[in-house]
Enzyme design. Sequence first.
Site, mmCIF file in Angstrom:
data_model
loop_
_atom_site.group_PDB
_atom_site.id
_atom_site.type_symbol
_atom_site.label_atom_id
_atom_site.label_comp_id
_atom_site.label_asym_id
_atom_site.label_seq_id
_atom_site.Cartn_x
_atom_site.Cartn_y
_atom_site.Cartn_z
ATOM 1 N N ASP A 29 11.199 18.775 27.842
ATOM 2 C CA ASP A 29 12.323 18.269 28.838
ATOM 3 C C ASP A 29 13.526 19.168 28.714
ATOM 4 O OD1 ASP A 29 13.017 16.554 30.515
ATOM 5 O OD2 ASP A 29 13.808 15.141 29.166
ATOM 6 N N ARG A 33 18.611 20.317 33.513
ATOM 7 C CA ARG A 33 20.025 20.406 32.888
ATOM 8 C C ARG A 33 20.455 21.886 32.599
ATOM 9 N NH1 ARG A 33 18.879 15.887 29.012
ATOM 10 N NH2 ARG A 33 16.764 16.234 29.696
ATOM 11 N N ARG A 42 17.395 24.112 40.042
ATOM 12 C CA ARG A 42 16.801 23.523 39.111
ATOM 13 C C ARG A 42 15.289 24.152 38.539
ATOM 14 N NH1 ARG A 42 17.037 18.156 37.387
ATOM 15 N NH2 ARG A 42 14.780 17.988 37.066
ATOM 16 N N HIS A 46 13.000 25.584 35.158
ATOM 17 C CA HIS A 46 11.409 25.653 35.004
ATOM 18 C C HIS A 46 11.031 26.986 34.871
ATOM 19 C CE1 HIS A 46 11.574 21.299 36.085
ATOM 20 N NE2 HIS A 46 11.840 21.642 37.510
ATOM 21 N N SER A 75 2.537 12.101 35.933
ATOM 22 C CA SER A 75 2.362 11.553 36.911
ATOM 23 C C SER A 75 3.332 10.989 38.005
ATOM 24 C CB SER A 75 1.523 10.142 36.523
ATOM 25 O OG SER A 75 0.485 10.138 35.807
ATOM 26 N N GLU A 76 4.406 10.704 37.374
ATOM 27 C CA GLU A 76 5.667 10.352 37.854
ATOM 28 C C GLU A 76 6.531 11.504 38.662
ATOM 29 O OE1 GLU A 76 4.910 9.145 34.882
ATOM 30 O OE2 GLU A 76 3.784 7.388 35.773
ATOM 31 N N ARG A 80 9.990 13.220 42.537
ATOM 32 C CA ARG A 80 11.080 14.362 42.714
ATOM 33 C C ARG A 80 11.205 14.736 43.982
ATOM 34 N NH1 ARG A 80 11.817 17.445 36.821
ATOM 35 N NH2 ARG A 80 11.793 15.552 35.578
ATOM 36 N N LEU A 140 -6.392 29.003 18.904
ATOM 37 C CA LEU A 140 -5.164 28.082 19.166
ATOM 38 C C LEU A 140 -5.830 27.159 20.458
ATOM 39 C CD1 LEU A 140 -2.343 26.531 18.890
ATOM 40 C CD2 LEU A 140 -1.677 28.139 20.706
ATOM 41 N N ARG A 190 10.114 16.077 21.290
ATOM 42 C CA ARG A 190 10.545 15.809 22.520
ATOM 43 C C ARG A 190 11.992 16.592 22.573
ATOM 44 N NH1 ARG A 190 10.672 11.485 27.401
ATOM 45 N NH2 ARG A 190 12.158 12.713 28.636
ATOM 46 N N ARG A 196 12.329 8.702 24.605
ATOM 47 C CA ARG A 196 11.521 7.996 24.981
ATOM 48 C C ARG A 196 10.299 8.760 25.219
ATOM 49 N NH1 ARG A 196 15.549 7.894 29.165
ATOM 50 N NH2 ARG A 196 15.067 9.523 30.807
HETATM 51 C C1 IPE Z 1 8.853 13.902 31.213
HETATM 52 O O1 IPE Z 1 10.121 14.188 31.502
HETATM 53 C C2 IPE Z 1 7.824 14.706 31.710
HETATM 54 C C3 IPE Z 1 7.811 16.104 31.290
HETATM 55 C C4 IPE Z 1 8.523 16.821 30.458
HETATM 56 C C5 IPE Z 1 6.477 16.897 32.122
HETATM 57 P P1 IPE Z 1 10.914 13.587 32.656
HETATM 58 O O2 IPE Z 1 12.209 14.279 32.728
HETATM 59 O O3 IPE Z 1 9.988 13.509 33.640
HETATM 60 O O4 IPE Z 1 11.189 12.154 32.071
HETATM 61 P P2 IPE Z 1 12.096 11.329 32.282
HETATM 62 O O5 IPE Z 1 12.395 10.827 33.760
HETATM 63 O O6 IPE Z 1 13.685 11.607 31.647
HETATM 64 O O7 IPE Z 1 11.658 9.792 31.422
HETATM 65 C C1 IPE Z 2 10.956 18.815 32.093
HETATM 66 O O1 IPE Z 2 12.496 19.215 32.437
HETATM 67 C C2 IPE Z 2 10.164 19.624 33.155
HETATM 68 C C3 IPE Z 2 9.227 18.559 34.206
HETATM 69 C C4 IPE Z 2 9.410 17.405 34.153
HETATM 70 C C5 IPE Z 2 8.616 19.253 34.979
HETATM 71 P P1 IPE Z 2 13.072 18.348 33.598
HETATM 72 O O2 IPE Z 2 13.035 19.080 34.894
HETATM 73 O O3 IPE Z 2 12.949 17.044 33.469
HETATM 74 O O4 IPE Z 2 14.694 18.743 33.281
HETATM 75 P P2 IPE Z 2 15.918 17.560 33.202
HETATM 76 O O5 IPE Z 2 15.616 16.551 32.226
HETATM 77 O O6 IPE Z 2 16.221 17.108 34.539
HETATM 78 O O7 IPE Z 2 16.998 18.314 32.577
HETATM 79 MG MG MG Z 3 13.549 15.514 32.447
#
Ligand code: IPE
Ligand code: IPE
Ligand code: MG
Length: 261
Positions: A29, A33, A42, A46, A75-76, A80, A140, A190, A196
Amino acid sequence: MFLLQMRMKAILNRAPSLGVPTHIAIVMDGNGRWATRRLLPRLAGHRQGMESLRRCIRACLERGVAVLTVFAFSSENWNRPAEEVSGLMELLAGALAKEVPQMHADGVRLHFVGERANLSEKVRTGLTTAEQATAGNDRLILNVCFNYGGRWDLVQAAAKLAAAKVEVTEATLASALALAHVADPDLLIRTGGELRLSNFLLWQAAYAELYFSEMLWPDFDEAELDRAIAAYAKRERRYGRVPSPASSSASTSSSRQSQAA
Ligand code: IPE
Ligand code: IPE
Ligand code: MG
């Protein structure tokens, strides 16, 4: 088939309690940011996150980690903006073409874990091809959780058992989960500072040691991985039991005294 999977799981479950974890799971995660802080889109975060994953795989190979499971798309995450979702799909398709040959050469066995039905035909074919190409590797195991959610996994496992009219027990349910080919994670990291699980490995993380890193995923490096492993090595995994005599402390010696009295 269920019996065989259960036996394999029992063998794989003999994880070392100290030192390098057998199975590391990571919620990668903080990509968004990382990019926003640099005034970049963004998606640039990635892309940089993919570099970080490559570095992390190499570090796990060097440290003798047997299984690495990463959360790449939940899944959620469909909720975006469409542009970010399609960018992530393209990034995956590109990575399948670009990264798999090197992974194969390094002895990495790939598994994609998640719902495939709503992925494009191109991506679905790419996932299967990558899995087949690396199926003979054993240095691995890399599980990439894509379009994955812990709740999705529990539901698909329960549905599988119901369809096969198999009795629901802890063992049969575990064997029907999408990660039945590996033992549960020893260490769950994490990055990105959130405290979380966000629907990651709800069943499998029951006794994982948790490590939350403030570092954003694109910045995650060997040094931070080693800090997480060092923290893990200091933990005592009790699985509900009382502390082992080897980890006796002042309180244990006072209880010994009271026993003697
Ligand atoms: C969790 O990160 C999912 C992945 C890293 C793929 P999110 O950014 O989606 O989680 P929330 O929304 O902060 O809980
Ligand atoms: C995790 O990074 C990657 C995915 C969830 C695909 P985020 O895209 O959630 O990055 P933040 O949490 O918004 O910084
Ligand atoms: Mg995130």
